[in-house]
Design an enzyme around this catalytic site. Structure first.
Site, PDB file in Angstrom:
ATOM      1  N   GLY A  13       0.782  -1.241   0.000  1.00 55.33           N
ATOM      2  CA  GLY A  13       0.000   0.000   0.000  1.00 55.33           C
ATOM      3  C   GLY A  13       0.811   1.286   0.000  1.00 55.33           C
ATOM      4  O   GLY A  13       0.336   2.315   0.461  1.00 55.33           O
ATOM      5  N   TYR A 158     -17.798   9.479   4.960  1.00 59.57           N
ATOM      6  CA  TYR A 158     -16.977   8.264   5.023  1.00 59.57           C
ATOM      7  C   TYR A 158     -17.732   7.103   4.354  1.00 59.57           C
ATOM      8  O   TYR A 158     -17.141   6.240   3.714  1.00 59.57           O
ATOM      9  CB  TYR A 158     -16.586   7.949   6.473  1.00 59.57           C
ATOM     10  CG  TYR A 158     -15.337   7.107   6.559  1.00 59.57           C
ATOM     11  CD1 TYR A 158     -14.125   7.565   6.051  1.00 59.57           C
ATOM     12  CD2 TYR A 158     -15.371   5.834   7.122  1.00 59.57           C
ATOM     13  CE1 TYR A 158     -12.984   6.787   6.109  1.00 59.57           C
ATOM     14  CE2 TYR A 158     -14.233   5.049   7.192  1.00 59.57           C
ATOM     15  CZ  TYR A 158     -13.046   5.526   6.680  1.00 59.57           C
ATOM     16  OH  TYR A 158     -11.910   4.749   6.741  1.00 59.57           O
ATOM     17  N   LYS A 165     -14.716  -0.849   6.355  1.00 59.13           N
ATOM     18  CA  LYS A 165     -13.880  -0.999   7.562  1.00 59.13           C
ATOM     19  C   LYS A 165     -14.545  -1.926   8.579  1.00 59.13           C
ATOM     20  O   LYS A 165     -13.861  -2.653   9.309  1.00 59.13           O
ATOM     21  CB  LYS A 165     -13.599   0.363   8.194  1.00 59.13           C
ATOM     22  CG  LYS A 165     -12.697   1.270   7.355  1.00 59.13           C
ATOM     23  CD  LYS A 165     -11.367   0.645   7.008  1.00 59.13           C
ATOM     24  CE  LYS A 165     -10.408   1.642   6.384  1.00 59.13           C
ATOM     25  NZ  LYS A 165      -9.218   0.983   5.802  1.00 59.13           N
ATOM     26  N   THR A 196      -3.534  12.114   3.987  1.00 53.09           N
ATOM     27  CA  THR A 196      -2.822  11.267   3.011  1.00 53.09           C
ATOM     28  C   THR A 196      -3.603  11.334   1.707  1.00 53.09           C
ATOM     29  O   THR A 196      -4.662  11.966   1.649  1.00 53.09           O
ATOM     30  CB  THR A 196      -2.793   9.800   3.485  1.00 53.09           C
ATOM     31  OG1 THR A 196      -4.150   9.346   3.585  1.00 53.09           O
ATOM     32  CG2 THR A 196      -2.095   9.616   4.817  1.00 53.09           C
TER      33      THR A 196
HETATM   34  P1  NAD Z   1      -2.747   6.068   0.826  1.00 51.93           P
HETATM   35  O1  NAD Z   1      -3.583   6.613  -0.297  1.00 51.93           O
HETATM   36  O2  NAD Z   1      -1.349   6.475   0.906  1.00 51.93           O
HETATM   37  O3  NAD Z   1      -2.825   4.484   0.860  1.00 51.93           O
HETATM   38  C1  NAD Z   1      -3.896   3.739   0.283  1.00 51.93           C
HETATM   39  C2  NAD Z   1      -3.239   2.721  -0.594  1.00 51.93           C
HETATM   40  O4  NAD Z   1      -4.217   1.818  -1.144  1.00 51.93           O
HETATM   41  C3  NAD Z   1      -2.518   3.367  -1.797  1.00 51.93           C
HETATM   42  O5  NAD Z   1      -1.184   2.927  -1.825  1.00 51.93           O
HETATM   43  C4  NAD Z   1      -3.286   2.853  -2.980  1.00 51.93           C
HETATM   44  O6  NAD Z   1      -2.507   2.732  -4.143  1.00 51.93           O
HETATM   45  C5  NAD Z   1      -3.716   1.486  -2.427  1.00 51.93           C
HETATM   46  N1  NAD Z   1      -4.709   0.830  -3.273  1.00 51.93           N
HETATM   47  C6  NAD Z   1      -5.912   1.289  -3.687  1.00 51.93           C
HETATM   48  N2  NAD Z   1      -6.485   0.397  -4.525  1.00 51.93           N
HETATM   49  C7  NAD Z   1      -5.612  -0.653  -4.631  1.00 51.93           C
HETATM   50  C8  NAD Z   1      -5.607  -1.872  -5.345  1.00 51.93           C
HETATM   51  N3  NAD Z   1      -6.631  -2.236  -6.156  1.00 51.93           N
HETATM   52  N4  NAD Z   1      -4.541  -2.706  -5.216  1.00 51.93           N
HETATM   53  C9  NAD Z   1      -3.500  -2.377  -4.415  1.00 51.93           C
HETATM   54  N5  NAD Z   1      -3.456  -1.234  -3.707  1.00 51.93           N
HETATM   55  C10 NAD Z   1      -4.493  -0.376  -3.825  1.00 51.93           C
HETATM   56  O7  NAD Z   1      -3.539   6.503   2.164  1.00 51.93           O
HETATM   57  P2  NAD Z   1      -3.386   5.997   3.671  1.00 51.93           P
HETATM   58  O8  NAD Z   1      -4.178   6.973   4.460  1.00 51.93           O
HETATM   59  O9  NAD Z   1      -1.971   5.751   3.989  1.00 51.93           O
HETATM   60  O10 NAD Z   1      -4.200   4.642   3.673  1.00 51.93           O
HETATM   61  C11 NAD Z   1      -3.654   3.419   4.141  1.00 51.93           C
HETATM   62  C12 NAD Z   1      -4.676   2.698   5.015  1.00 51.93           C
HETATM   63  O11 NAD Z   1      -4.846   3.450   6.212  1.00 51.93           O
HETATM   64  C13 NAD Z   1      -6.061   2.583   4.386  1.00 51.93           C
HETATM   65  O12 NAD Z   1      -6.619   1.332   4.710  1.00 51.93           O
HETATM   66  C14 NAD Z   1      -6.813   3.689   5.079  1.00 51.93           C
HETATM   67  O13 NAD Z   1      -8.218   3.465   5.096  1.00 51.93           O
HETATM   68  C15 NAD Z   1      -6.217   3.559   6.450  1.00 51.93           C
HETATM   69  N6  NAD Z   1      -6.480   4.690   7.344  1.00 51.93           N
HETATM   70  C16 NAD Z   1      -6.154   5.951   6.966  1.00 51.93           C
HETATM   71  C17 NAD Z   1      -6.444   6.986   7.805  1.00 51.93           C
HETATM   72  C18 NAD Z   1      -6.137   8.408   7.408  1.00 51.93           C
HETATM   73  O14 NAD Z   1      -6.721   9.320   7.977  1.00 51.93           O
HETATM   74  N7  NAD Z   1      -5.260   8.639   6.464  1.00 51.93           N
HETATM   75  C19 NAD Z   1      -7.044   6.770   9.053  1.00 51.93           C
HETATM   76  C20 NAD Z   1      -7.349   5.458   9.414  1.00 51.93           C
HETATM   77  C21 NAD Z   1      -7.059   4.420   8.544  1.00 51.93           C
END
Ligand code: NAD
Length: 258
Positions: A13, A158, A165, A196
Site C-alpha cells: 500500500g 466516510y 472498515k 494522506t
Molecule cells: P494512501 O492513499 O497512501 O494508501 C492507500 C493505498 O491503497 C494506496 O497505496 C493505494 O494505491 C492502495 N490501493 C488502492 N487500490 C488498490 C488496489 N486495487 N490494489 C493495491 N493497492 C491499492 O492513504 P493511507 O491513508 O496511507 O491509507 C492506508 C490505510 O490506512 C487505508 O486502509 C486507510 O483506510 C487507512 N487509514 C487511513 C487513515 C487516514 O486518515 N489517512 C485513518 C485510518 C485508517
C-alpha cells in the site's frame, strides 16, 4: 520502538511519502527488518522506487493490484524469493470512488459497494491466505491492517468506506481464529485522521481534523510516525499474546461521548 532485527516483512500500500504504509515501512526498516514493498499501479512506481531506495536494507519492490489473484500470487512468490519466508504483513490498502463517498450513503451503487469492499476488505483475506504458508515456515507471524472508527460510527462522507472498515475488522477476528493455531496473529490498528492521498478523497476531511482537535483527550489527532510506532508494537514480540484486536491510535477520540 520494537526491535525487528532479522524480521522479514511485506508492506502493501505504498503510494507516496505520506502513505501510512511508508511510515510503517520506514520504521520497520530502521528497527532492523528486511522488506518487500508493494504499490498498486504504474502510477505509483516512480514514488515507490524513490522511497524504497532510501531504506537501509535492500528492499524488493513489486507492483500488485490486490483485486488480481495472479498479482497477489506473484507478489507472494517475489517476497519469498527475496526474503525466504515472512514474519509480518502490513495491509494498508483502501479504495472508494469519489462518487461513492461524496453522495449520501443511501445512494451507494452496487458496483461501487462491491469494489470498495473487494479492495478494502477482501484483499486482507486473499493476502493473509497467500502469506500464511511463508509465515508457517518461520514458526508463525503477525498480520496488521489499518482501519478507522468509521467502521462503527458515522462520519460525514466516510460512507461505504465505513462499511468496508466494519467488514475489515470482522475479517481480522475470523482470520485471527483461523490462523491462530499456526501462531499467526492478526490485528488492526484504527488510526485517527491523517492527511494522506486516501484521506484527500474525503470531502470535509479538515472538519473531521478540527473535531479531533476539539474533542480528543490529547487535543489532536495522531501523525504517521505515531501510527508506525504502534504498528511496530503490534508486529513485534511485545504483542506476541495479542490477536484479533483493533487497537485505536487516535489521541483517545474514541472514548468521547459529547
Ligand atoms: P494512501 O492513499 O497512501 O494508501 C492507500 C493505498 O491503497 C494506496 O497505496 C493505494 O494505491 C492502495 N490501493 C488502492 N487500490 C488498490 C488496489 N486495487 N490494489 C493495491 N493497492 C491499492 O492513504 P493511507 O491513508 O496511507 O491509507 C492506508 C490505510 O490506512 C487505508 O486502509 C486507510 O483506510 C487507512 N487509514 C487511513 C487513515 C487516514 O486518515 N489517512 C485513518 C485510518 C485508517
Amino acid at each position: 520502538m520494537a526491535d525487528l532485527t532479522g524480521a522479514r516483512g511485506l508492506v502493501v500500500g505504498v503510494a507516496n511519502k505520506r502513505s501510512l504504509a511508508w511510515a510503517i515501512a520506514k520504521a520497520a526498516d530502521a528497527a532492523g527488518a528486511r522488506l518487500t514493498l508493494s504499490y498498486a499501479t504504474d502510477r505509483f512506481e516512480k514514488n515507490a522506487r524513490a522511497l524504497a531506495g532510501t531504506l537501509r536494507q535492500p528492499t524488493r519492490l513489486v507492483q500488485c493490484d490486490v483485486t488480481r489473484d495472479d498479482e497477489v500470487a506473484a507478489l507472494t512468490a517475489e517476497t519469498d524469493s527475496h526474503l525466504d519466508g515472512l514474519d509480518f504483513l502490513v495491509h494498508a490498502v483502501a479504495f472508494a470512488t469519489r462518487e461513492a463517498i461524496a453522495e449520501p450513503f443511501v445512494r451507494t451503487k452496487r458496483g461501487d459497494f462491491a469494489q470498495s469492499l473487494d479492495i478494502s476488505a477482501y484483499s486482507l483475506v486473499v493476502l493473509a491466505r497467500a502469506a500464511a504458508p511463508l509465515m508457517e515456515r518461520r514458526g508463525g507471524g503477525s498480520i496488521l491492517t489499518l482501519s478507522y472508527l468509521g467502521s462503527e460510527r458515522v462520519f460525514p462522507h466516510y460512507n461505504v468506506m465505513g462499511v468496508a472498515k466494519a467488514a475489515l475488522e470482522a475479517n481480522v477476528r475470523y482470520l485471527a481464529s483461523d490462523l491462530g493455531p499456526a501462531n499467526i496473529r492478526v490485528n488492526a490498528l484504527s488510526a485517527g485522521p491523517i492527511k494522506t492521498l486516501a484521506a484527500s478523497g474525503i470531502r470535509g476531511f479538515s472538519r473531521i481534523l478540527d473535531h479531533y482537535r476539539e474533542r480528543a483527550p490529547l487535543g489532536r489527532t495522531v501523525d504517521a510516525d505515531e501510527v508506525a510506532a504502534a504498528a511496530l508494537f503490534l508486529l513485534g514480540p511485545g504483542a506476541r499474546g495479542i490477536t484479533g484486536e483493533v487497537l485505536r491510535v487516535d489521541g483517545g477520540y474514541h472514548v468521547t461521548g459529547m
